[in-house]
Design a protein around this motif. Structure first.
Motif, mmCIF file in Angstrom:
data_model
loop_
_atom_site.group_PDB
_atom_site.id
_atom_site.type_symbol
_atom_site.label_atom_id
_atom_site.label_comp_id
_atom_site.label_asym_id
_atom_site.label_seq_id
_atom_site.Cartn_x
_atom_site.Cartn_y
_atom_site.Cartn_z
ATOM 1 N N ALA B 69 -17.298 -5.189 14.401
ATOM 2 C CA ALA B 69 -17.367 -4.337 13.075
ATOM 3 C C ALA B 69 -18.491 -3.391 13.021
ATOM 4 C CB ALA B 69 -16.777 -4.806 11.804
ATOM 5 N N MET B 70 -19.595 -4.002 12.846
ATOM 6 C CA MET B 70 -20.811 -3.182 12.822
ATOM 7 C C MET B 70 -21.179 -2.292 13.989
ATOM 8 S SD MET B 70 -24.626 -5.046 12.685
ATOM 9 C CE MET B 70 -24.252 -6.236 14.065
ATOM 10 N N LEU B 71 -20.695 -2.752 15.244
ATOM 11 C CA LEU B 71 -21.178 -1.809 16.156
ATOM 12 C C LEU B 71 -20.050 -0.630 16.355
ATOM 13 C CD1 LEU B 71 -22.036 -4.324 19.086
ATOM 14 C CD2 LEU B 71 -23.792 -3.162 17.436
ATOM 15 N N GLY B 72 -18.975 -0.957 15.669
ATOM 16 C CA GLY B 72 -17.893 -0.045 15.808
ATOM 17 C C GLY B 72 -18.072 1.251 14.962
ATOM 18 N N VAL B 73 -19.151 1.137 13.972
ATOM 19 C CA VAL B 73 -19.305 2.263 13.084
ATOM 20 C C VAL B 73 -20.386 3.364 13.672
ATOM 21 C CG1 VAL B 73 -20.655 2.877 10.738
ATOM 22 C CG2 VAL B 73 -19.055 0.872 10.955
ATOM 23 N N THR B 74 -19.640 4.772 13.606
ATOM 24 C CA THR B 74 -20.621 5.820 13.657
ATOM 25 C C THR B 74 -20.909 6.562 12.465
ATOM 26 O OG1 THR B 74 -19.389 5.955 15.763
ATOM 27 C CG2 THR B 74 -20.843 7.701 15.103
ATOM 28 N N ALA B 75 -22.060 6.707 11.960
ATOM 29 C CA ALA B 75 -22.647 7.450 10.869
ATOM 30 C C ALA B 75 -22.423 8.769 11.026
ATOM 31 C CB ALA B 75 -23.668 6.839 10.145
ATOM 32 N N HIS B 76 -21.729 9.797 10.115
ATOM 33 C CA HIS B 76 -22.044 11.164 10.077
ATOM 34 C C HIS B 76 -22.385 11.603 8.860
ATOM 35 C CE1 HIS B 76 -19.232 10.863 13.883
ATOM 36 N NE2 HIS B 76 -19.908 11.949 14.481
ATOM 37 N N LEU B 77 -23.118 12.739 8.942
ATOM 38 C CA LEU B 77 -23.689 13.409 7.909
ATOM 39 C C LEU B 77 -22.866 14.541 7.279
ATOM 40 C CD1 LEU B 77 -26.097 14.157 5.810
ATOM 41 C CD2 LEU B 77 -26.912 15.564 7.662
ATOM 42 N N VAL B 78 -22.231 13.929 6.230
ATOM 43 C CA VAL B 78 -21.193 14.732 5.594
ATOM 44 C C VAL B 78 -21.572 15.591 4.349
ATOM 45 C CG1 VAL B 78 -19.299 13.423 6.626
ATOM 46 C CG2 VAL B 78 -20.142 13.018 4.498
ATOM 47 N N ASP B 79 -22.708 15.419 3.647
ATOM 48 C CA ASP B 79 -22.662 16.022 2.497
ATOM 49 C C ASP B 79 -24.230 15.600 2.085
ATOM 50 O OD1 ASP B 79 -22.365 17.826 0.315
ATOM 51 O OD2 ASP B 79 -20.809 16.776 -0.444
ATOM 52 N N VAL B 80 -24.550 16.557 1.113
ATOM 53 C CA VAL B 80 -25.963 16.310 0.377
ATOM 54 C C VAL B 80 -25.772 16.761 -1.005
ATOM 55 C CG1 VAL B 80 -28.257 16.701 0.091
ATOM 56 C CG2 VAL B 80 -27.102 17.080 2.363
ATOM 57 N N ALA B 214 -26.077 23.377 1.656
ATOM 58 C CA ALA B 214 -25.393 24.469 1.900
ATOM 59 C C ALA B 214 -25.535 24.252 3.658
ATOM 60 C CB ALA B 214 -26.186 25.642 1.551
ATOM 61 N N ALA B 215 -26.517 23.928 4.054
ATOM 62 C CA ALA B 215 -26.773 23.749 5.588
ATOM 63 C C ALA B 215 -25.649 22.713 6.244
ATOM 64 C CB ALA B 215 -28.067 23.235 6.057
ATOM 65 N N VAL B 216 -25.684 21.529 5.544
ATOM 66 C CA VAL B 216 -24.769 20.637 5.877
ATOM 67 C C VAL B 216 -23.234 20.869 5.927
ATOM 68 C CG1 VAL B 216 -23.751 18.330 5.390
ATOM 69 C CG2 VAL B 216 -26.340 18.393 5.581
ATOM 70 N N ARG B 217 -22.873 21.685 4.760
ATOM 71 C CA ARG B 217 -21.507 22.076 4.523
ATOM 72 C C ARG B 217 -21.366 23.321 5.558
ATOM 73 N NH1 ARG B 217 -20.654 21.701 -2.093
ATOM 74 N NH2 ARG B 217 -20.797 19.312 -2.127
ATOM 75 N N GLY B 218 -22.222 23.873 5.855
ATOM 76 C CA GLY B 218 -22.124 25.396 6.776
ATOM 77 C C GLY B 218 -22.205 24.958 7.976
ATOM 78 N N THR B 219 -22.271 23.627 8.537
ATOM 79 C CA THR B 219 -22.587 23.278 10.142
ATOM 80 C C THR B 219 -21.245 22.630 10.297
ATOM 81 O OG1 THR B 219 -24.888 22.603 9.565
ATOM 82 C CG2 THR B 219 -23.886 21.844 11.557
ATOM 83 N N ALA B 220 -20.822 23.333 11.482
ATOM 84 C CA ALA B 220 -19.259 22.785 11.949
ATOM 85 C C ALA B 220 -19.135 21.521 12.253
ATOM 86 C CB ALA B 220 -18.987 24.025 12.986
ATOM 87 N N ALA B 222 -20.493 18.005 12.051
ATOM 88 C CA ALA B 222 -21.260 17.052 11.235
ATOM 89 C C ALA B 222 -22.164 16.492 12.325
ATOM 90 C CB ALA B 222 -20.467 16.053 10.529
ATOM 91 N N SER B 223 -23.734 16.372 11.802
ATOM 92 C CA SER B 223 -24.627 15.490 12.629
ATOM 93 C C SER B 223 -24.146 13.780 12.759
ATOM 94 C CB SER B 223 -26.019 15.615 11.845
ATOM 95 O OG SER B 223 -26.540 16.863 11.674
ATOM 96 N N ASP B 224 -24.346 13.618 13.977
ATOM 97 C CA ASP B 224 -23.960 12.271 14.274
ATOM 98 C C ASP B 224 -25.378 11.375 14.292
ATOM 99 O OD1 ASP B 224 -23.404 9.554 15.702
ATOM 100 O OD2 ASP B 224 -22.679 10.659 17.422
ATOM 101 N N ALA B 245 -38.902 11.921 16.404
ATOM 102 C CA ALA B 245 -38.140 12.565 17.228
ATOM 103 C C ALA B 245 -37.017 12.836 16.461
ATOM 104 C CB ALA B 245 -37.769 11.811 18.385
ATOM 105 N N GLY B 246 -36.402 12.104 15.582
ATOM 106 C CA GLY B 246 -35.233 12.043 14.944
ATOM 107 C C GLY B 246 -35.422 13.017 13.724
ATOM 108 N N THR B 247 -36.519 13.326 13.120
ATOM 109 C CA THR B 247 -36.777 14.424 12.283
ATOM 110 C C THR B 247 -36.552 15.786 12.799
ATOM 111 O OG1 THR B 247 -38.241 13.013 10.983
ATOM 112 C CG2 THR B 247 -38.292 15.394 10.535
ATOM 113 N N LEU B 248 -37.109 15.681 14.107
ATOM 114 C CA LEU B 248 -36.905 17.130 14.837
ATOM 115 C C LEU B 248 -35.392 17.217 15.244
ATOM 116 C CD1 LEU B 248 -40.376 17.110 16.559
ATOM 117 C CD2 LEU B 248 -39.874 18.405 14.598
ATOM 118 N N MET B 249 -34.798 16.162 15.560
ATOM 119 C CA MET B 249 -33.260 16.456 16.048
ATOM 120 C C MET B 249 -32.548 16.761 15.036
ATOM 121 S SD MET B 249 -32.551 13.692 19.156
ATOM 122 C CE MET B 249 -33.731 12.370 18.599
ATOM 123 N N LEU B 250 -32.736 16.431 13.808
ATOM 124 C CA LEU B 250 -32.060 16.553 12.449
ATOM 125 C C LEU B 250 -32.330 18.088 12.110
ATOM 126 C CD1 LEU B 250 -30.239 15.830 10.095
ATOM 127 C CD2 LEU B 250 -32.422 15.563 8.910
#
Lengths: 498, 472
Positions: B69-80, B214-220, B222-224, B245-250
């Motif tokens: 169950a733990m490994l099956g989860v993928t977290a997407h950024l959906v809102d702020v 606005a950016a998250v809602r405006g991004t087609a 969602a960030s994985d 690296a993570g910060t720059l990828m975001l």
């Protein structure tokens, strides 16, 4: 004399290593006595018995107890302790991969054919064995003092995983010619053993090996131990059934032999039914009142394979005169050998008291020296759980038995002393060097007959001939067959009575 | 086809020997490969409980399910969005890191953060006045972030007006939350609450939060977040103390929509500079991503997997899958490591924060081997880093195939802490952490390595053993 006792919290070594450390330190200059041991109940008793004053401790503490000559150097003695302890742990540098810390972790590092061998203290054995079963691997659990309900849970789970649990309290296994635990080196052949008895298994291994020299098919391919309780009512033969299934399926096995301490009657009955259903013939060697002894079972196996049993070898008969008193004292390291001798002796001589009694009213308290020398025939299994809690098996640490041998010999009622000595992998490199002096000492005042069954093969690392010769030189009469040794002891006592 | 002995075959078996060396020697003497277990007695007094849990028939399958169950989860950024909206947090309600705690037991940095939070919400004019407010206890309440599907770094204080990242598991719709990262130095999460701190928080609430929304809602697409974690672990971040690296990828994901959001260009520029200049910005996404995964492994009877490790600055607590919401707590330790400026160990507060959720999920200290660049920050060496990750494999149930470590032949990070293995080996989870000043208002004083107090694992084991016995 001065005593030094210190506790080392967080230090750990197994009981065998600590025995070796204690011996090494005893040999250091100025050391009168040394005992390095984990602070288990039994070890604390030993330490107190030696006159050491041990502070409050837990079984996880290591006790270093030294008795020194007045002018001896404590620092040098402690340095000897540290030096002896060092090789117990492999050195590890920062860049090396540290060794695995659990059986499960180790199994992840090995191939799918790995088999696990667990010999940690009994309170932790089930946990390690479960790792193996969970990984679908076979496991031999040498450890004793494992609660029976844990054994049932472990074996029930193993059944669902198709894994074989050998033990707990499984002293001996031979898998594809590889001996695990205490195992004799034997020629391969077409016989498969299932053994709910470690020394019973070893007795059959050595008898068949001796008889099979040059004979076709007489030799053991696998000896699968199942633990001394497997055929009890509580466990119900869970591992025996799995072992039988494996051997029946093995095309290299023509005959299966089951050997056991006295089983629960209903389990024995079910086992006989299971055995009949197999394609491979099965010879049942289940000890009990009115049942065959192990030597007779070996002879029957030879007969089924179309051979005649040889005369089982005896040496040192000239050493043995008449019994010197009315009582038989059996002092065993092998539980099944003890059982076998008790069954045989009680039929002729009457009740035999024991720490592993044939019936409850015959029980004696093995921790009470007076009880051990009760006014009846007595037989003691020094490998029994109560005597191995927190200390090494008597096949490695003969201290307790040697002490009792001296006491038994000093008792004028003792007529004959019956002993066993077991060779093979895992046993002492030269066990006769520890037992022979004790026998010589025992016979110093009276030429008390000492009969030894020496369970070993000519391929064992200790060398069968050298071991036998040392015992004979010390004054013992030495048999390969425990049944023959027991018969001889009975005969001597009968002679004295007549 | 008959089933042969597993050991019958062309090759001779390997024997794994656990216990007396003598038997291992005897096997090795027969020219058979032996893998020796470096066995030591388990934590004192745990033998019977270990056996009870080991023989719990539910355990193997329960742990398999928990890991799966733990490994099956993928977290997407959906809102702020503000905490008042997504967490239903009301005026006077404060969330904090770690297991439950009252003001009376709260340490300096937690008190400092609560005082700053009270001023931010306008409950008091001067943060110093908040002491009396919290002492009175009227119209204020404290609650762990974990109890509201959230995680908070360091003090972890969340107030209704703070903006939260919202992460979602697409398969189930479950969500987790975390506040926006303030940067380093004098910041609320380390217990600082001066004007500089409050001014920054107000800017984050007025400008940064709405812009990111606005950016998250405006991004087609969602960030994985889980996917970014995969990549950053191969780029030298362990995602707890190093998130560069993570910060720059975001930023790569969000900046196009930030630019076209219609917000004032100066605000967008300021926000990009703020995020890009804060190497820890992604930590506040790594943490809820880990919580989202671990929450999927909760509440499986018989499972011995740790699903949360968290500290409130006074106590360190864990939660375990098989024991529901129960916290097992002990005194938080002071980290060992390096100190900023002329701060020293006497200035440091005991360990604090929900960020150990990263280690619980198998990154942070557990992925030290992948982040040699930060070993000095946390007071270690490169060989220590490799050894640490390898050591953590001794106490975990699985390897995460997604989060792999190149220098260890792409072995997955050690994942799913097993209470029984911790008790068996005495090896404690290794946590990378920041150190807050012990006195309210000071802020960060250093960073280093810490472990949980050992006694909480036997506590959890005892509860698991009781449950196992009751289930028989």
């Amino acid at each position: 004399m001065k005593d030094h006792v210190e506790l080392r919290s967080g230090a750990y070594a197994d009981s065998v290593t600590l025995l070796q450390v204690s011996r090494a330190v005893q040999a250091a200059p100025g050391v009168v006595a040394a005992q390095v041991a984990m602070a288990t109940g039994l070890n604390l008793e030993v330490l107190t018995g030696m006159g050491f004053d041990v502070p409050a401790s837990s079984p996880n503490d290591m006790v270093v107890a030294l008795r020194l000559d007045d002018d001896a150097d404590l620092a040098a003695a402690l340095a000897a302790v540290d030096a002896a302890l060092v090789p117990a742990r492999p050195a590890s540098g920062a860049s090396e991969v540290a060794p695995p810390r659990t059986t499960g972790s180790a199994l992840r590092r090995t191939g799918a054919d790995a088999v696990a061998l667990v010999s940690v203290p009994g309170a932790s054995a089930t946990v390690e064995a479960m790792d193996a079963v969970e990984a679908g691997r076979d496991v031999m659990v040498f450890s004793d003092n494992v609660p029976v309900e844990e054994e049932v849970a472990l074996k029930t789970y193993a059944t669902s995983r198709g894994a074989l649990v050998m033990g707990p309290d499984c002293g001996t296994a031979v898998i594809d010619g590889v001996g695990l635990g205490f195992a004799n080196t034997t020629r391969p052949g077409r016989i498969g053993l299932v053994a709910a008895s470690g020394t019973g298994c070893q007795q059959l291994l050595v008898l068949l090996h001796h008889a099979g020299a040059g004979l076709d098919g007489v030799g053991v391919t696998h000896a699968l131990g199942v633990g001394g309780r497997d055929l009890s009512a509580a466990v119900g033969g869970l591992s025996t059934r799995e072992a039988l299934r494996r051997l029946d399926a093995d095309p290299d096995v023509d005959l299966v032999v089951v050997v056991s301490k006295p089983p629960a009657p209903e389990v024995a009955e079910a086992l006989a039914k299971d055995a009949e259903a197999l394609a491979t013939p099965v010879e049942l060697g289940l000890l009990g009142r009115g049942q065959r002894d192990l030597t007779t079972v070996a002879e029957a196996v030879l007969e089924r394979l179309g051979h005649t049993a040889p005369a089982w070898p005896v040496a040192g008969e000239d050493n043995t005169g008449a019994a010197t008193g009315p009582l038989l004292r059996g002092l065993f390291v092998g539980g099944t050998l003890c059982d076998e001798s008790m069954l045989m002796a009680s039929e002729v001589l009457g009740p035999v008291r024991s720490n592993i009694p044939l019936s409850p009213e015959l029980a004696l308290d093995s921790t009470d020296p007076g009880d051990l020398l009760a006014d009846t025939h007595t037989m003691v299994d020094f490998g029994d759980d109560a005597l191995t809690q927190g200390r090494a098996h008597p096949m490695i640490d003969p201290t307790l038995r040697n002490e009792q041998l001296a006491r038994a010999a000093a008792d004028p009622r003792t007529g004959v002393i019956l002993l066993d000595l077991v060779l093979g992998h895992g046993a002492e490199p030269d066990p006769a060097s520890l037992l022979a002096p004790a026998i010589r000492e025992a016979r110093a005042d009276r030429a008390i007959p000492v009969i030894v069954s020496l369970v070993g093969t000519d391929l064992d690392p200790q060398g069968l001939d050298a071991q036998r010769d040392a015992l004979v030189a010390a004054g013992a009469e030495v048999h390969l067959s425990n049944a023959a040794a027991t018969r001889r002891a009975i005969q001597l006592l009968e002679g004295a009575r007549a | 086809m008959s089933t042969p002995l597993v050991t019958v075959g062309a090759t001779s078996p390997t024997v794994v020997a656990c216990g007396a060396d003598m038997f291992a020697d005897a096997v090795a003497g027969q020219a058979v490969d032996v893998e020796r277990v470096d066995w030591r007695p388990p934590m004192p007094g745990t033998e019977a409980d270990l056996a009870a849990v080991a023989t719990d028939p539910r355990r193997p399958e329960a742990n398999r399910r928990a890991v799966e169950a733990m490994l099956g989860v993928t977290a997407h950024l959906v809102d702020v969005a503000p905490a008042s909206e997504v967490l239903g947090l009301e005026r006077g309600q404060f969330l904090h890191a770690g297991p439950p705690i009252a003001w009376e037991q709260a340490s300096g940095p937690l008190r400092g953060a609560l005082m700053g939070g009270a001023a931010l919400e306008g409950l008091v004019d001067d943060p110093e006045d908040a002491v009396a407010l919290f002492e009175s206890g009227s119209n204020v309440s404290l609650e762990p972030c974990h109890h509201r599907s959230a995680v908070g770094p360091m003090a972890g204080v969340v107030t209704p007006s703070m903006w939260m990242w919202v992460l979602e598991d697409r398969a189930t719709g479950r969500r987790t939350y975390c506040s926006l990262n303030e940067g380093l130095g004098k910041v609320l999460r380390y217990g600082a609450y001066n004007d500089e701190v409050l001014t920054r928080l107000r800017w984050m609430g007025d400008v940064l939060g709405p812009l990111l929304q606005a950016a998250v809602r405006g991004t087609a697409e969602a960030s994985d977040v889980t996917g970014i974690l995969t990549q950053m672990l191969q780029m030298g971040d362990e995602a707890h103390n190093r998130n560069r690296a993570g910060t720059l990828m975001l930023l790569r994901d969000l900046s196009p929509a930030m630019v076209t959001s219609g917000f004032d260009a100066k605000d967008v520029s300021e926000a990009l500079r703020f995020v890009g200049g804060n190497d820890h910005f992604f930590l506040n996404l790594a943490m809820p991503a880990c919580k989202l995964a671990l929450d999927a492994g909760r509440d499986i009877p018989g499972s011995t997997m740790v699903v949360a490790m968290a500290r409130n600055g006074t106590e360190f607590g864990i939660q375990v899958s098989g024991t529901g919401d129960q916290w097992f707590t002990g005194p938080a330790q002071v980290a060992e490591g390096l100190f900023l400026g002329d701060y020293g160990p006497d200035d440091a507060n005991p360990d604090i924060g929900d960020s150990a959720i990263t280690e619980t999920a198998g990154i942070g200290g557990f992925a030290m081997a992948t982040a040699p660049a930060i070993v000095r920050l946390v007071g270690g060496t490169v060989p220590d880093a490799l050894a640490t990750t390898r050591r953590m494999h001794e106490i975990t149930l699985a390897e995460n195939p997604r989060w792999s470590v190149p220098v260890l032949e792409f072995q997955g990070t050690p994942t799913g802490i097993d209470v029984t293995k911790v008790c068996r080996t005495g090896i404690l989870p290794q946590i990378n952490t920041g150190m807050a000043g012990a006195v309210a208002g000071v802020g960060q004083v250093g960073a280093g390595l810490v472990t949980p107090p050992a006694e909480i694992f036997p506590q959890a084991l005892a509860a698991l053993a009781d449950a196992a016995r009751a289930a028989r």
